[in-house]
Design a protein around this motif. Structure first.
Motif, short mmCIF file in Angstrom:
data_model
loop_
_atom_site.label_atom_id
_atom_site.label_comp_id
_atom_site.label_asym_id
_atom_site.label_seq_id
_atom_site.Cartn_x
_atom_site.Cartn_y
_atom_site.Cartn_z
N ASN A 56 0.84 -1.20 0.00
CA ASN A 56 0.00 0.00 0.00
C ASN A 56 0.87 1.25 0.00
OD1 ASN A 56 0.47 0.84 2.88
ND2 ASN A 56 -0.53 -1.14 3.25
N GLY A 57 0.24 2.41 -0.13
CA GLY A 57 0.97 3.68 -0.23
C GLY A 57 1.56 4.13 1.09
N THR A 58 1.02 3.62 2.20
CA THR A 58 1.55 4.00 3.51
C THR A 58 2.84 3.24 3.80
OG1 THR A 58 -0.72 4.38 4.21
CG2 THR A 58 0.93 4.21 5.95
N SER A 80 -2.15 17.30 3.36
CA SER A 80 -2.00 15.99 2.71
C SER A 80 -2.92 15.03 3.43
CB SER A 80 -0.55 15.52 2.81
OG SER A 80 -0.35 14.31 2.09
N TYR A 81 -2.90 13.78 2.99
CA TYR A 81 -3.64 12.75 3.71
C TYR A 81 -2.87 12.41 4.99
CZ TYR A 81 -6.20 8.50 4.69
OH TYR A 81 -6.96 7.54 5.30
N ASP A 152 5.57 12.29 -1.70
CA ASP A 152 4.38 11.45 -1.64
C ASP A 152 3.60 11.73 -2.92
OD1 ASP A 152 1.89 10.35 -1.26
OD2 ASP A 152 1.72 10.94 0.85
N ALA A 154 1.14 9.98 -4.19
CA ALA A 154 -0.09 9.17 -4.20
C ALA A 154 -1.13 9.67 -5.20
CB ALA A 154 -0.70 9.13 -2.80
N HIS A 155 -1.12 10.98 -5.49
CA HIS A 155 -2.12 11.55 -6.41
C HIS A 155 -1.56 11.77 -7.81
CE1 HIS A 155 -4.20 13.70 -2.78
NE2 HIS A 155 -4.16 12.39 -2.65
N SER A 176 0.46 5.56 -4.13
CA SER A 176 -0.59 4.69 -3.61
C SER A 176 -1.37 4.19 -4.80
CB SER A 176 -1.54 5.46 -2.68
OG SER A 176 -2.70 4.68 -2.47
N LYS A 181 -7.72 5.62 -6.00
CA LYS A 181 -6.77 6.43 -6.75
C LYS A 181 -6.99 6.26 -8.26
CE LYS A 181 -4.43 7.83 -3.03
NZ LYS A 181 -5.13 7.54 -1.75
N GLY A 188 -2.50 -1.25 -2.87
CA GLY A 188 -1.16 -1.33 -3.43
C GLY A 188 -0.44 -0.01 -3.34
N TYR A 305 -11.40 17.16 1.55
CA TYR A 305 -10.13 16.48 1.28
C TYR A 305 -9.16 17.55 0.87
CZ TYR A 305 -7.47 12.44 -0.64
OH TYR A 305 -6.56 11.46 -0.90
C1 LIG Z 1 -4.02 7.55 -0.38
C2 LIG Z 1 -2.89 8.33 0.15
C3 LIG Z 1 -1.91 7.74 0.96
C4 LIG Z 1 -2.03 6.36 1.52
O1 LIG Z 1 -2.06 5.36 0.59
P1 LIG Z 1 -2.67 3.92 0.96
O2 LIG Z 1 -2.43 3.12 -0.27
O3 LIG Z 1 -4.12 4.12 1.24
O4 LIG Z 1 -1.93 3.41 2.15
C5 LIG Z 1 -0.80 8.51 1.33
N1 LIG Z 1 -0.69 9.79 0.94
C6 LIG Z 1 -1.63 10.39 0.19
C7 LIG Z 1 -1.42 11.81 -0.23
C8 LIG Z 1 -2.77 9.70 -0.21
O5 LIG Z 1 -3.72 10.31 -0.92
#
Ligand SMILES: *Cc1c(COP(=O)(O)O)cnc(C)c1O
Length: 355
Positions: A56-58, A80-81, A152, A154-155, A176, A181, A188, A305
């Motif tokens: 996962n992204g974390t 951020s998240y 990060d 993720a986006h 992420s 996403k 993932g 968000y």
């Molecule tokens: C979704 C997200 C994460 C976490 O990713 P996961 O795959 O849900 O663990 C981290 N940072 C940002 C900016 C995200 O949007």
């Protein structure tokens, strides 16, 4: 019900074809053929040198922190998240929040230097909604003070800046690939870098720190399975069409909402954007909440968000970040996904006011 997002799923026969192969081989996890193929295909698509597919992204951020051996203070974004911040704390680093720019909502490079101390080891910044951080200024600061840089991302899947993949900046970029996403593998993530030594470390840390009977280091289980890789392999060929559809819908929103005096993130001319989200900043929190309420009464869900600004998390003690706190109070992400119709977008638009 119009949801804020809806997961893209490939035609079921395409996923079934992969499942059949898995039943034949019996190999369903631990760096199987599909994981390897997905890694190759993602590297090609994103034009990056090294990429590890993880659970996962974390965990991707945590592996990045471990691989770069970060300690002490890490300068990071309050917008951020929550996983961006908590990954640092989980890895025993202290997040030091500096404020964001009011145009891209990414970390403001002009505010970073004042926060650097002799305990600072790195900068962890987010490409918010897929809009790029000021990667050149951040690189210059990192060089001057010998800091590591993690993005990060993720986006930011597929985003390009000045003709170059946004994923190729910094020491490490994390992705992420969660179901919400733009491009997903159900659950993932990925750790991307351009240094073979860092990549080797991430690879070891991802699988308990050993290869066969040779034990090199501590590690964790950050692997992902063939089932998840198969979803990625099915979805990847659709990504360009998904981005195109998202762009059409975003431009439709842009046109229809242009008279309301709302604020939007600013796109720089050298940006090749991925239309990952449709964030709208209202003139006040009250105006945002009023529209959100009417939308919900009409079965349309939206998402605050990011809210709250991460420096105000109840379990942290951190300085004020005025821009981030202000934007977090007023921002709302509108429904955006490839299956959304223009008629549905019209319904969303009809319930938005900025008073
Ligand atoms: C979704 C997200 C994460 C976490 O990713 P996961 O795959 O849900 O663990 C981290 N940072 C940002 C900016 C995200 O949007």
């Amino acid at each position: 019900m119009i949801n804020v997002t809806k997961t893209f799923l490939p035609p079921i026969e395409e996923y079934n074809a992969y499942l059949r192969k898995l039943w034949e081989s019996g190999w369903i996890t631990n760096q199987g053929k599909m994981v390897q193929e997905l890694e190759v295909r993602m590297k090609e698509r994103l034009e990056v040198e090294y990429l590890q597919f993880v659970s996962n992204g974390t965990i991707a951020i945590q592996l990045a922190i471990k691989a770069l051996e970060l300690k002490g203070e890490v300068i990071t974004t309050p917008f951020s998240y929550v996983a961006t911040t908590t990954s640092l704390i989980w890895e025993h680093c202290t997040p030091v929040f500096t404020d964001i720019e009011d145009k891209t909502f990414c970390l403001d490079p002009a505010k970073i230097e004042a926060a650097i101390t002799n305990k600072t080891s790195a900068i962890l910044a987010t490409h918010v909604y897929g809009y790029p951080c000021d990667v050149d200024k951040i690189a210059a600061i990192a060089k001057k003070y010998k800091l590591k840089v993690i993005y990060d991302g993720a986006h930011a899947f597929g985003v390009r800046k000045g003709g170059r993949s946004l994923m190729s900046f910094g020491d490490i970029t994390t992705l992420s690939l969660h179901a919400t996403k733009l491009f997903h593998t159900v659950e993932g993530g990925a750790v991307i870098c351009n240094d073979s030594e860092i990549d080797k470390k991430v690879c070891l840390y991802r699988s308990f720190g050993h290869v066969g009977d040779d034990y090199f280091t501590m590690g964790i289980n950050g692997k992902n399975s063939e089932f998840h890789a198969a979803m990625g392999l099915c979805n990847l060929p659709y990504v360009d069409a998904i981005i195109t559809r998202r762009r059409e819908l975003s431009e439709y929103y842009d046109k229809k909402l242009s008279a309301l005096g709302l604020q939007f993130p600013v796109k720089s001319p050298d940006l090749h954007y991925n239309y990952a989200y449709y964030p709208v900043i209202f003139s006040s929190e009250a105006a945002m909440l009023a529209s959100r309420k009417v939308l919900l009464e009409n079965n349309i869900s939206t998402r605050r968000y990011f809210y709250p600004s991460l420096n105000t998390l109840p379990y942290l003690k951190a300085d004020k970040c005025e821009v981030s706190e202000d934007i977090a109070r007023r921002v709302l992400c509108l429904p955006l996904y490839p299956q959304l119709t223009f008629q549905e977008a019209d319904q969303v638009i009809s319930h938005i006011t900025n008073k």
